[in-house]
Write a protein that holds these residues in place. Structure first.
Motif, PDB file in Angstrom:
ATOM      1  N   LYS A  98      40.671  37.983  56.178  1.00 22.27           N
ATOM      2  CA  LYS A  98      41.572  37.715  57.308  1.00 22.27           C
ATOM      3  C   LYS A  98      43.000  37.426  56.881  1.00 22.27           C
ATOM      4  O   LYS A  98      43.885  37.349  57.732  1.00 22.27           O
ATOM      5  N   GLY A  99      43.242  37.282  55.561  1.00 19.80           N
ATOM      6  CA  GLY A  99      44.619  37.130  55.125  1.00 19.80           C
ATOM      7  C   GLY A  99      44.790  36.304  53.866  1.00 19.80           C
ATOM      8  O   GLY A  99      44.233  35.208  53.754  1.00 19.80           O
ATOM      9  N   ILE A 100      45.549  36.844  52.914  1.00 22.34           N
ATOM     10  CA  ILE A 100      45.863  36.138  51.674  1.00 22.34           C
ATOM     11  C   ILE A 100      47.212  36.655  51.172  1.00 22.34           C
ATOM     12  O   ILE A 100      47.630  37.766  51.526  1.00 22.34           O
ATOM     13  N   ALA A 101      47.897  35.833  50.396  1.00 24.19           N
ATOM     14  CA  ALA A 101      49.112  36.268  49.714  1.00 24.19           C
ATOM     15  C   ALA A 101      48.930  36.039  48.222  1.00 24.19           C
ATOM     16  O   ALA A 101      48.265  35.083  47.802  1.00 24.19           O
ATOM     17  N   HIS A 102      49.517  36.925  47.411  1.00 24.52           N
ATOM     18  CA  HIS A 102      49.427  36.735  45.959  1.00 24.52           C
ATOM     19  C   HIS A 102      50.627  37.372  45.281  1.00 24.52           C
ATOM     20  O   HIS A 102      51.379  38.151  45.878  1.00 24.52           O
ATOM     21  N   SER A 103      50.789  37.014  44.020  1.00 18.64           N
ATOM     22  CA  SER A 103      51.855  37.587  43.191  1.00 18.64           C
ATOM     23  C   SER A 103      51.248  38.104  41.900  1.00 18.64           C
ATOM     24  O   SER A 103      50.143  37.710  41.506  1.00 18.64           O
ATOM     25  N   GLU A 104      51.993  39.010  41.249  1.00 17.37           N
ATOM     26  CA  GLU A 104      51.630  39.518  39.935  1.00 17.37           C
ATOM     27  C   GLU A 104      52.860  39.325  39.052  1.00 17.37           C
ATOM     28  O   GLU A 104      53.908  39.948  39.303  1.00 17.37           O
ATOM     29  N   ARG A 105      52.747  38.486  38.045  1.00 21.71           N
ATOM     30  CA  ARG A 105      53.883  38.174  37.175  1.00 21.71           C
ATOM     31  C   ARG A 105      53.591  38.672  35.761  1.00 21.71           C
ATOM     32  O   ARG A 105      52.477  38.527  35.246  1.00 21.71           O
ATOM     33  N   PHE A 106      54.627  39.232  35.142  1.00 15.37           N
ATOM     34  CA  PHE A 106      54.522  39.763  33.783  1.00 15.37           C
ATOM     35  C   PHE A 106      55.281  38.805  32.870  1.00 15.37           C
ATOM     36  O   PHE A 106      56.490  38.928  32.684  1.00 15.37           O
ATOM     37  N   GLU A 107      54.564  37.834  32.324  1.00 23.44           N
ATOM     38  CA  GLU A 107      55.193  36.657  31.730  1.00 23.44           C
ATOM     39  C   GLU A 107      55.176  36.642  30.206  1.00 23.44           C
ATOM     40  O   GLU A 107      55.530  35.641  29.600  1.00 23.44           O
ATOM     41  N   ASP A 108      54.758  37.743  29.591  1.00 22.36           N
ATOM     42  CA  ASP A 108      54.775  37.831  28.133  1.00 22.36           C
ATOM     43  C   ASP A 108      55.795  38.887  27.721  1.00 22.36           C
ATOM     44  O   ASP A 108      55.505  40.082  27.741  1.00 22.36           O
TER      45      ASP A 108
END
Length: 304
Positions: A98-108
Motif C-alpha cells: 500500500k505504500g513505501i519510500a526508499h533510497s539507494e545510496r552509493f556510499e563507497d
C-alpha cells in the motif's frame, strides 16, 4: 519460438548514471509478473561526483522491487527504518504494497572510482489481493540461494522455482528469476515450470535456432516452446518469467490494477502520507507533473 526481441534503451537517472532499460516495453510490458527491469553499469564515477548518482527517497505502491548486484555495493534505506548494504550475489526484496519510500545510496567512493558497480533492478507486480498489503523488506544472503550446474552452465536461483530448485525468498505469485553464467559453446534450455519466459543478455552472445543475439537484448519466448540456447561466447544472463497477472497500470514508480489507485498514490506522495525513510529524510524526489499517460507510456522511473 520468439514472441519478441526487446532492445534495451538508454535512460538517464542523473549525471553519471546511465542505465539500460528493458521493461516496460511498448510492445511487451510484462513477462510473467515482471513489469520493470533496469541494468546499471558497470558505473565509473569520479569520487567527487558520487553524490550525484544517489537515488533519492521516492515512493512505490503495488509491487516488489528486487535488487541484485554483479559488483560493488549499495545502501538501501526505507520508511520502515531499514538500513541495509547489499553486496554481490545477495537479494534485496522490498514489497511496497500500500505504500513505501526508499533510497539507494552509493556510499563507497572506491567502488565507484574503480568501475565495480553493476546492478539489476526489477519490479514484480503484486496479485490484486496483495496490492494493499503492508510494506516489508528482507535481505537474503547469497549462501541461502541454491545453485544449479550442468556442463558449462552455472545458475543461481534468485527467487521462485526452476530446474527443480526452490528457495526461501518470499514471493506472491509463481515466478522464476535466475542469474546464469554460461561458458562458450555450452547448450542449455529454459525452466519448463512457467508459461512466460525470457532471457536478458547482460554480457556475451547467444544463438537460438541458428540466429545470434547480443548483449542488451531480451529474448521473450513463445509459451510451450522449449528452445535450445547456445553460448557463442562466455555469457552472463538473467532468466525470468512466471504466471501472468493480467493488466497493470504503471506511472512513475507506481503499479496497480486500478488506474484510480495510481491517482491516489500521487496525492499521497504530494501530501506526505507516504513517509520518508527516518534515517534519510532531508531530501526526496518530487512527484513529476506529467498528467497520467496510457499504460506503456510512463515517465522516467527511479532506479528502483
Amino acid at each position: 519460438m520468439l514472441d519478441i526481441v526487446i532492445e534495451a534503451r538508454q535512460a538517464s537517472l542523473g549525471p553519471g548514471m546511465e542505465v539500460k532499460r528493458i521493461l516496460p516495453f511498448r510492445q511487451r510490458r510484462m513477462v510473467g509478473p515482471f513489469i520493470f527491469m533496469d541494468h546499471a553499469g558497470p558505473v565509473k564515477v569520479n569520487p567527487s561526483a558520487s553524490k550525484n548518482i544517489d537515488v533519492l527517497p521516492h515512493p512505490h505502491i503495488g509491487l516488489s522491487t528486487v535488487s541484485y548486484l554483479f559488483g560493488g555495493q549499495v545502501t538501501h534505506r526505507d520508511s520502515l527504518g531499514v538500513e541495509q548494504v547489499i553486496k554481490p550475489g545477495e537479494v534485496n526484496w522490498m514489497t511496497a504494497g500500500k505504500g513505501i519510500a526508499h533510497s539507494e545510496r552509493f556510499e563507497d567512493p572506491a567502488v565507484l572510482a574503480g568501475g565495480e558497480l553493476e546492478m539489476l533492478q526489477t519490479w514484480v507486480a503484486l496479485p490484486e489481493k496483495d496490492e494493499e498489503s503492508d510494506p516489508s523488506f528482507i535481505n537474503y544472503k547469497s549462501e541461502i540461494l541454491p545453485v544449479y550446474t550442468d556442463k558449462g552452465v552455472w545458475m543461481r536461483l534468485i527467487a521462485g522455482d526452476a530446474f527443480g530448485l526452490g528457495n526461501t525468498v518470499k514471493t506472491h505469485s509463481p515466478l522464476f528469476y535466475l542469474h546464469a553464467s554460461i561458458q562458450q559453446g555450452a547448450r542449455f534450455g529454459l525452466p519448463k515450470e512457467h508459461p512466460e519466459r525470457a532471457v536478458y543478455i547482460a554480457k556475451g552472445e547467444l544463438e537460438v535456432s541458428g540466429r545470434s543475439y547480443r548483449a542488451g537484448q531480451m529474448l521473450v519466448f513463445t509459451p510451450g516452446v522449449d528452445p535450445i540456447l547456445v553460448a557463442k561466447e562466455a555469457s552472463t544472463l538473467m532468466l525470468l518469467g512466471g504466471e501472468p497477472l493480467g493488466e497493470r497500470f504503471i506511472w512513475w514508480n507506481f503499479v496497480s490494477s486500478r488506474k484510480e489507485r495510481i491517482e491516489q498514490a500521487k496525492a499521497d506522495w504530494k501530501s506526505g502520507k507516504i513517509i520518508l525513510p527516518p534515517n534519510d529524510n532531508q531530501e526526496f524526489v518530487p512527484l513529476p507533473e506529467d498528467k497520467f499517460k496510457p499504460a506503456g507510456s510512463p515517465p522516467p522511473q527511479a532506479l528502483s
